[in-house]
Scaffold this motif. Structure first.
Motif, PDB file in Angstrom:
ATOM      1  N   LEU A  34      41.608  -2.569  41.531  1.00 21.11           N
ATOM      2  CA  LEU A  34      41.945  -1.136  41.612  1.00 21.11           C
ATOM      3  C   LEU A  34      42.588  -0.653  40.323  1.00 21.11           C
ATOM      4  CD1 LEU A  34      43.635   0.055  44.948  1.00 21.11           C
ATOM      5  CD2 LEU A  34      41.404   0.648  44.006  1.00 21.11           C
ATOM      6  N   MET A  35      43.527  -1.433  39.817  1.00 20.03           N
ATOM      7  CA  MET A  35      44.239  -1.033  38.594  1.00 20.03           C
ATOM      8  C   MET A  35      43.283  -0.990  37.405  1.00 20.03           C
ATOM      9  SD  MET A  35      47.934  -2.917  38.757  1.00 20.03           S
ATOM     10  CE  MET A  35      49.262  -2.144  39.690  1.00 20.03           C
ATOM     11  N   PHE A  36      42.449  -2.017  37.287  1.00 20.30           N
ATOM     12  CA  PHE A  36      41.535  -2.059  36.147  1.00 20.30           C
ATOM     13  C   PHE A  36      40.560  -0.894  36.189  1.00 20.30           C
ATOM     14  CE2 PHE A  36      37.688  -3.622  33.958  1.00 20.30           C
ATOM     15  CZ  PHE A  36      38.236  -3.723  32.685  1.00 20.30           C
ATOM     16  N   LEU A  37      40.054  -0.596  37.380  1.00 18.84           N
ATOM     17  CA  LEU A  37      39.115   0.518  37.535  1.00 18.84           C
ATOM     18  C   LEU A  37      39.799   1.839  37.136  1.00 18.84           C
ATOM     19  CD1 LEU A  37      36.231   1.093  38.628  1.00 18.84           C
ATOM     20  CD2 LEU A  37      37.320   1.695  40.811  1.00 18.84           C
ATOM     21  N   ALA A  38      41.007   2.049  37.634  1.00 21.18           N
ATOM     22  CA  ALA A  38      41.731   3.283  37.321  1.00 21.18           C
ATOM     23  C   ALA A  38      41.979   3.392  35.816  1.00 21.18           C
ATOM     24  CB  ALA A  38      43.056   3.324  38.084  1.00 21.18           C
ATOM     25  N   LEU A  39      42.446   2.305  35.210  1.00 21.67           N
ATOM     26  CA  LEU A  39      42.733   2.336  33.766  1.00 21.67           C
ATOM     27  C   LEU A  39      41.452   2.551  32.967  1.00 21.67           C
ATOM     28  CD1 LEU A  39      45.310  -0.612  33.681  1.00 21.67           C
ATOM     29  CD2 LEU A  39      45.843   1.819  33.357  1.00 21.67           C
ATOM     30  N   SER A  40      40.362   1.935  33.406  1.00 23.45           N
ATOM     31  CA  SER A  40      39.074   2.092  32.701  1.00 23.45           C
ATOM     32  C   SER A  40      38.584   3.530  32.768  1.00 23.45           C
ATOM     33  CB  SER A  40      37.996   1.199  33.319  1.00 23.45           C
ATOM     34  OG  SER A  40      38.418  -0.119  33.313  1.00 23.45           O
ATOM     35  N   ASN A  41      38.962   4.234  33.850  1.00 26.19           N
ATOM     36  CA  ASN A  41      38.548   5.632  34.007  1.00 26.19           C
ATOM     37  C   ASN A  41      39.507   6.603  33.342  1.00 26.19           C
ATOM     38  OD1 ASN A  41      36.265   5.024  35.438  1.00 26.19           O
ATOM     39  ND2 ASN A  41      37.290   5.110  37.435  1.00 26.19           N
ATOM     40  N   GLY A  42      40.480   6.092  32.627  1.00 24.80           N
ATOM     41  CA  GLY A  42      41.433   6.970  31.943  1.00 24.80           C
ATOM     42  C   GLY A  42      42.584   7.427  32.826  1.00 24.80           C
ATOM     43  N   ASN A  43      42.728   6.801  33.992  1.00 26.15           N
ATOM     44  CA  ASN A  43      43.859   7.147  34.857  1.00 26.15           C
ATOM     45  C   ASN A  43      45.081   6.287  34.527  1.00 26.15           C
ATOM     46  OD1 ASN A  43      41.345   7.918  36.948  1.00 26.15           O
ATOM     47  ND2 ASN A  43      43.136   9.254  37.002  1.00 26.15           N
ATOM     48  N   LYS A  44      46.186   6.582  35.209  1.00 24.50           N
ATOM     49  CA  LYS A  44      47.440   5.877  34.902  1.00 24.50           C
ATOM     50  C   LYS A  44      48.073   5.305  36.169  1.00 24.50           C
ATOM     51  CE  LYS A  44      50.073  10.219  35.128  1.00 24.50           C
ATOM     52  NZ  LYS A  44      48.891  11.015  35.519  1.00 24.50           N
ATOM     53  N   ILE A  45      49.103   4.508  35.953  1.00 23.07           N
ATOM     54  CA  ILE A  45      49.817   3.883  37.067  1.00 23.07           C
ATOM     55  C   ILE A  45      51.266   4.358  37.045  1.00 23.07           C
ATOM     56  CG2 ILE A  45      50.525   1.702  38.120  1.00 23.07           C
ATOM     57  CD1 ILE A  45      48.153   0.382  36.569  1.00 23.07           C
ATOM     58  N   LEU A  46      51.719   4.900  38.185  1.00 19.55           N
ATOM     59  CA  LEU A  46      53.118   5.276  38.358  1.00 19.55           C
ATOM     60  C   LEU A  46      53.768   4.230  39.255  1.00 19.55           C
ATOM     61  CD1 LEU A  46      52.662   9.116  39.119  1.00 19.55           C
ATOM     62  CD2 LEU A  46      53.024   8.006  36.894  1.00 19.55           C
ATOM     63  N   ALA A  47      55.042   3.913  38.993  1.00 23.92           N
ATOM     64  CA  ALA A  47      55.699   2.867  39.789  1.00 23.92           C
ATOM     65  C   ALA A  47      57.050   3.347  40.297  1.00 23.92           C
ATOM     66  CB  ALA A  47      55.877   1.605  38.952  1.00 23.92           C
ATOM     67  N   CYS A  48      57.349   3.050  41.568  1.00 25.07           N
ATOM     68  CA  CYS A  48      58.653   3.467  42.111  1.00 25.07           C
ATOM     69  C   CYS A  48      59.233   2.409  43.040  1.00 25.07           C
ATOM     70  CB  CYS A  48      58.541   4.803  42.824  1.00 25.07           C
ATOM     71  SG  CYS A  48      57.643   4.745  44.385  1.00 25.07           S
ATOM     72  N   GLY A  49      60.559   2.402  43.120  1.00 27.20           N
ATOM     73  CA  GLY A  49      61.283   1.477  43.989  1.00 27.20           C
ATOM     74  C   GLY A  49      62.771   1.604  43.710  1.00 27.20           C
ATOM     75  N   ALA A 106      54.571  15.867  40.360  1.00 29.73           N
ATOM     76  CA  ALA A 106      54.554  16.421  39.004  1.00 29.73           C
ATOM     77  C   ALA A 106      53.563  15.697  38.089  1.00 29.73           C
ATOM     78  CB  ALA A 106      55.957  16.343  38.395  1.00 29.73           C
ATOM     79  N   PHE A 107      53.532  14.368  38.190  1.00 30.09           N
ATOM     80  CA  PHE A 107      52.767  13.577  37.211  1.00 30.09           C
ATOM     81  C   PHE A 107      51.475  12.978  37.757  1.00 30.09           C
ATOM     82  CE2 PHE A 107      57.339  12.747  35.905  1.00 30.09           C
ATOM     83  CZ  PHE A 107      57.326  13.668  34.869  1.00 30.09           C
ATOM     84  N   GLY A 108      51.400  12.822  39.077  1.00 31.79           N
ATOM     85  CA  GLY A 108      50.256  12.119  39.664  1.00 31.79           C
ATOM     86  C   GLY A 108      49.011  12.980  39.688  1.00 31.79           C
ATOM     87  N   ASP A 112      44.789   8.319  39.906  1.00 34.26           N
ATOM     88  CA  ASP A 112      45.932   7.506  39.458  1.00 34.26           C
ATOM     89  C   ASP A 112      46.336   6.542  40.570  1.00 34.26           C
ATOM     90  OD1 ASP A 112      45.981   8.937  37.102  1.00 34.26           O
ATOM     91  OD2 ASP A 112      47.762  10.118  37.607  1.00 34.26           O
ATOM     92  N   ILE A 113      47.164   5.585  40.192  1.00 40.26           N
ATOM     93  CA  ILE A 113      47.653   4.604  41.169  1.00 40.26           C
ATOM     94  C   ILE A 113      49.168   4.692  41.271  1.00 40.26           C
ATOM     95  CG2 ILE A 113      48.024   2.121  41.508  1.00 40.26           C
ATOM     96  CD1 ILE A 113      45.176   1.707  40.628  1.00 40.26           C
ATOM     97  N   LEU A 114      49.662   4.598  42.509  1.00 37.37           N
ATOM     98  CA  LEU A 114      51.104   4.447  42.716  1.00 37.37           C
ATOM     99  C   LEU A 114      51.375   2.997  43.080  1.00 37.37           C
ATOM    100  CD1 LEU A 114      53.948   5.785  42.982  1.00 37.37           C
ATOM    101  CD2 LEU A 114      53.501   5.845  45.447  1.00 37.37           C
ATOM    102  N   LEU A 115      52.192   2.338  42.261  1.00 41.82           N
ATOM    103  CA  LEU A 115      52.682   1.001  42.599  1.00 41.82           C
ATOM    104  C   LEU A 115      54.023   1.210  43.294  1.00 41.82           C
ATOM    105  CD1 LEU A 115      52.386  -2.122  42.331  1.00 41.82           C
ATOM    106  CD2 LEU A 115      53.619  -1.930  40.164  1.00 41.82           C
TER     107      LEU A 115
END
Ligand SMILES: O=C(CO)[C@@H](O)[C@H](O)[C@H](O)[C@H](O)COP(=O)(O)O
Ligand SMILES: [Zn+2]
Length: 198
Positions: A34-49, A106-108, A112-115
């Motif tokens: 999932l992450m590789f596909l998103a990054l390959s498509n120019g998307n980003k990963i947001l992370a929260c915790g 705001a950013f998503g 994109d992916i949310l971790l």
């Protein structure tokens, strides 16, 4: 603290890691895809915790934007745990439960992916962020434990749930960190083929 106590920590952690490897290898490999596909498509990963998981988010973002083990271009990952002005404004004016969901709104962007990291799966700030991500057509990769809590109930089939089979927060966090390194390595391997050690 006796050596016996220290040994017990190491032993419990090592045993859990071996047990988790068998259970989590599949969802971790799905998360890499999932992450590789998103990054390959120019998307980003947001992370929260929260707490230790906030530190894990920052650790992950550092390894994507900087590097993990191999030289490569910076990859777009962002921890939603670092901007104290945003976090205090949202917590003060709305509620702490919205500190991550407002940033996802705001950013998503779609794709994109949310971790999302929560050892209990029940922290309202993380649960709200997952809901906000799903509303924005983002995919969610959830790192949880203790059965997955509320996060388990709201994930869809398109998301990935990596739930550490343990009840102790510290042990779960230790497997989360190992999982984060597997994700970084998996992304590098998808980019370059093979891995650094092979
Ligand atoms: O690191 C630890 C405990 O090991 C703590 O800081 C811990 O992360 C905090 O209590 C968090 O608020 C727990 O939240 P969560 O993992 O249940 O979402
Ligand atoms: Zn901790």
């Amino acid at each position: 603290m006796t050596n016996q106590r220290i040994l017990a920590h190491f032993q419990e952690s090592a045993e859990l890691k071996m047990r988790a490897a068998a259970e989590l290898a599949l969802p971790i490999s799905q998360a890499v895809e999932l992450m590789f596909l998103a990054l390959s498509n120019g998307n980003k990963i947001l992370a929260c915790g929260n707490g230790g998981s906030a530190a894990d988010c920052q650790h992950f973002a550092a390894e994507l934007v900087g590097r993990f083990e191999r030289e490569r271009l910076p990859l777009p990952a962002m921890a939603l745990t670092t901007d104290t002005s945003i976090m205090t404004a949202v917590a003060n004016d709305y509620s702490f439960q919205e500190v991550f969901s407002k940033q996802v709104q705001a950013f998503g962007q779609s794709g994109d992916i949310l971790l999302a990291l929560s050892t209990s799966g029940n922290s309202a700030s993380v649960v709200n962020a997952v809901n906000a991500a799903l509303e924005r057509d983002m995919r969610v990769i959830a790192l949880t434990g203790k059965g997955g809590g509320e996060v388990r109930n709201i994930l869809t089939d398109a998301d990935v749930h990596i739930c550490v089979p343990h009840e102790r927060t510290a042990r779960i966090q230790e497997v989360h960190l190992l999982t984060i390194h597997c994700l970084c390595d998996g992304i590098d391997a998808a980019l370059f083929g093979g891995d650094a050690d092979e």
